[in-house]
Design a protein around this motif. Structure first.
Motif, mmCIF file in Angstrom:
data_model
loop_
_atom_site.group_PDB
_atom_site.id
_atom_site.type_symbol
_atom_site.label_atom_id
_atom_site.label_comp_id
_atom_site.label_asym_id
_atom_site.label_seq_id
_atom_site.Cartn_x
_atom_site.Cartn_y
_atom_site.Cartn_z
ATOM 1 N N LEU A 202 -15.886 9.942 25.954
ATOM 2 C CA LEU A 202 -16.599 9.686 26.975
ATOM 3 C C LEU A 202 -18.214 9.111 26.755
ATOM 4 N N LEU A 203 -18.593 9.582 25.531
ATOM 5 C CA LEU A 203 -20.030 9.492 25.150
ATOM 6 C C LEU A 203 -20.179 9.079 23.812
ATOM 7 N N GLY A 204 -19.136 9.002 22.878
ATOM 8 C CA GLY A 204 -19.327 8.853 21.571
ATOM 9 C C GLY A 204 -19.075 7.176 21.317
ATOM 10 N N SER A 205 -19.397 6.969 19.998
ATOM 11 C CA SER A 205 -19.180 5.484 19.288
ATOM 12 C C SER A 205 -17.712 5.591 19.083
ATOM 13 N N VAL A 206 -16.615 4.697 19.493
ATOM 14 C CA VAL A 206 -15.410 5.040 18.843
ATOM 15 C C VAL A 206 -14.922 3.573 18.651
ATOM 16 N N VAL A 207 -14.148 3.426 17.236
ATOM 17 C CA VAL A 207 -13.829 2.058 16.728
ATOM 18 C C VAL A 207 -12.311 2.029 17.222
ATOM 19 N N TRP A 208 -11.958 1.822 18.610
ATOM 20 C CA TRP A 208 -10.565 1.884 19.111
ATOM 21 C C TRP A 208 -9.443 1.248 18.258
ATOM 22 N N ARG A 209 -9.768 0.205 17.537
ATOM 23 C CA ARG A 209 -9.016 -0.827 16.869
ATOM 24 C C ARG A 209 -8.547 0.124 15.447
ATOM 25 N N ALA A 210 -9.397 1.288 14.912
ATOM 26 C CA ALA A 210 -9.052 2.048 13.897
ATOM 27 C C ALA A 210 -8.419 3.130 14.292
ATOM 28 N N VAL A 211 -8.535 3.595 15.612
ATOM 29 C CA VAL A 211 -7.701 4.897 16.254
ATOM 30 C C VAL A 211 -6.355 4.693 16.051
ATOM 31 N N TRP A 212 -5.962 3.620 16.748
ATOM 32 C CA TRP A 212 -4.604 3.690 16.644
ATOM 33 C C TRP A 212 -3.441 3.321 15.481
ATOM 34 N N PRO A 213 -4.051 2.701 14.489
ATOM 35 C CA PRO A 213 -3.282 2.864 13.189
ATOM 36 C C PRO A 213 -3.235 4.005 12.604
ATOM 37 N N LEU A 214 -4.592 4.718 12.421
ATOM 38 C CA LEU A 214 -4.846 5.855 11.826
ATOM 39 C C LEU A 214 -4.104 7.037 12.457
ATOM 40 N N GLY A 215 -4.191 6.994 13.689
ATOM 41 C CA GLY A 215 -3.564 7.888 14.317
ATOM 42 C C GLY A 215 -1.838 8.224 14.586
ATOM 43 N N VAL A 216 -1.396 6.792 14.447
ATOM 44 C CA VAL A 216 0.175 6.821 14.291
ATOM 45 C C VAL A 216 0.368 7.149 12.970
ATOM 46 N N GLY A 217 -0.213 6.724 12.023
ATOM 47 C CA GLY A 217 0.106 7.406 10.698
ATOM 48 C C GLY A 217 -0.215 8.460 10.421
ATOM 49 N N ALA A 218 -1.165 9.227 10.999
ATOM 50 C CA ALA A 218 -1.234 10.796 11.113
ATOM 51 C C ALA A 218 -0.336 11.540 11.748
ATOM 52 N N LEU A 219 0.109 10.964 12.594
ATOM 53 C CA LEU A 219 1.479 11.693 13.426
ATOM 54 C C LEU A 219 2.468 11.602 12.725
ATOM 55 N N VAL A 220 2.884 10.698 11.926
ATOM 56 C CA VAL A 220 3.986 10.505 11.017
ATOM 57 C C VAL A 220 3.859 11.491 9.794
ATOM 58 N N GLY A 221 2.646 11.351 9.256
ATOM 59 C CA GLY A 221 2.336 12.484 8.079
ATOM 60 C C GLY A 221 2.206 13.807 8.529
ATOM 61 N N GLY A 222 1.704 14.228 9.775
ATOM 62 C CA GLY A 222 1.934 15.744 10.303
ATOM 63 C C GLY A 222 3.049 16.107 10.541
ATOM 64 N N LEU A 223 4.166 15.224 10.652
ATOM 65 C CA LEU A 223 5.627 15.700 11.118
ATOM 66 C C LEU A 223 6.277 15.879 9.693
ATOM 67 N N ILE A 224 5.752 15.236 8.568
ATOM 68 C CA ILE A 224 6.177 15.535 7.100
ATOM 69 C C ILE A 224 5.562 16.622 6.547
ATOM 70 N N GLY A 225 4.396 16.908 6.829
ATOM 71 C CA GLY A 225 3.550 17.727 5.868
ATOM 72 C C GLY A 225 4.096 19.061 6.097
ATOM 73 N N PRO A 226 4.254 19.577 7.171
ATOM 74 C CA PRO A 226 4.901 21.154 7.225
ATOM 75 C C PRO A 226 6.102 21.274 6.170
ATOM 76 N N SER A 227 7.137 20.535 6.136
ATOM 77 C CA SER A 227 8.257 20.589 5.335
ATOM 78 C C SER A 227 7.508 20.561 3.905
ATOM 79 N N VAL A 228 6.654 19.845 3.410
ATOM 80 C CA VAL A 228 6.078 19.820 2.206
ATOM 81 C C VAL A 228 5.532 21.256 1.821
ATOM 82 N N ALA A 229 4.607 21.874 2.739
ATOM 83 C CA ALA A 229 3.865 22.885 2.655
ATOM 84 C C ALA A 229 5.158 24.316 2.318
ATOM 85 N N ARG A 230 6.059 24.074 3.012
ATOM 86 C CA ARG A 230 7.179 25.032 3.058
ATOM 87 C C ARG A 230 8.080 25.232 1.739
ATOM 88 N N ARG A 231 8.121 23.961 1.166
ATOM 89 C CA ARG A 231 8.816 23.811 -0.153
ATOM 90 C C ARG A 231 8.121 23.891 -1.491
#
Length: 257
Positions: A202-231
């Motif tokens: 609402l108030l900040g300066s956001v580069v939306w072009r950067a949000v979606w690729p970084l966010g999609v990648g982070a979602l994929v990595g976030g799904l993988i990460g807990p398995s790494v931590a457990r092993r």
């Protein structure tokens, strides 16, 4: 208004997509998502404050992915989540308000030392726990509240390294097993990041072009990460996280000083 400068075509998106995947894995398995995400945004020419705000929104994907995978590690910790979440969410939002209202550089100079302190505490946590057991002592409730409020406010204000600080606090107070403390951290900080993300939108300066690729990648990595931590054994994961924390602290100190 930020412009991509010399970055053309899909190179920008592909670079941030890859950075998001790596950041998601590192963050959910070890607590330092910003070790990759923040420098990646700076690398494509986004100014520091804007990169910080953009990273907060994008990395909600990492938190969401890790939270979806955290349930097996949260058995018996419902009271912990009910006790920790409200103040952490509140103070994190307060930190975000502070960033929007007074985006000065003073706090940035303290950030490297906070990250370094969290890394050292994480590395020494087994020895600290043994010392506490010998003395039959624990951190006082007041000390825990003050430390939690400080970590939460820092998470909302800047965020880089807040995961490692939260893990260190949880290990010393609530959950001595690293992979379970990491899962608790993932869920707590996801809840804490939602308010700042809305505020920054609402108030900040956001580069939306950067949000979606970084966010999609982070979602994929976030799904993988807990398995790494457990092993990965704690004796390997703990020093690896600590080294990452020292690297991040050195990087942030270089930028601040």
């Amino acid at each position: 208004m930020w412009k991509a400068g010399g970055v053309h075509g899909w190179t920008f998106e592909l670079f941030l997509l890859g950075a998001g995947i790596v950041a998601g894995v590192i963050g959910t398995a070890g607590g330092i998502t910003s070790l990759v995400a923040y420098p990646a945004l700076l690398a494509v020419g986004i100014p520091p404050l804007t990169a910080n705000i953009t990273s907060t929104l994008a990395l909600l994907g990492s938190g969401a992915g890790s939270a979806l995978r955290a349930k097996p590690d949260l058995d018996g910790h419902s009271p912990t989540l009910r006790r920790w979440m409200p103040p952490i969410v509140l103070f994190s939002f307060g930190g975000a308000v502070l960033l929007v209202v007074t985006p000065g550089g003073v706090f940035d100079r303290v950030v490297p030392f906070l990250v370094l302190a969290g890394s050292v505490i994480l590395l020494l946590q087994p020895a600290i726990t043994r010392w506490q057991a010998r003395r039959d002592s624990r951190l006082s409730p007041t000390a825990v509240r003050v430390a939690g409020a400080g970590v939460a406010a820092y998470n909302g204000y800047f965020g880089a390294g807040s995961g490692i600080l939260m893990i260190a606090l949880l290990l010393l107070t609530t959950e001595p097993r690293l992979f379970r403390a990491n899962s608790l951290k993932n869920v707590i900080l996801l809840a804490a990041d939602i308010g700042p993300a809305v505020l920054f939108t609402l108030l900040g300066s956001v580069v939306w072009r950067a949000v979606w690729p970084l966010g999609v990648g982070a979602l994929v990595g976030g799904l993988i990460g807990p398995s790494v931590a457990r092993r990965v054994p704690s004796r390997v994961l703990r020093p690896a996280i600590a080294v990452c924390g020292v690297v991040l602290a050195a990087y942030l100190a270089g930028r601040a000083y």
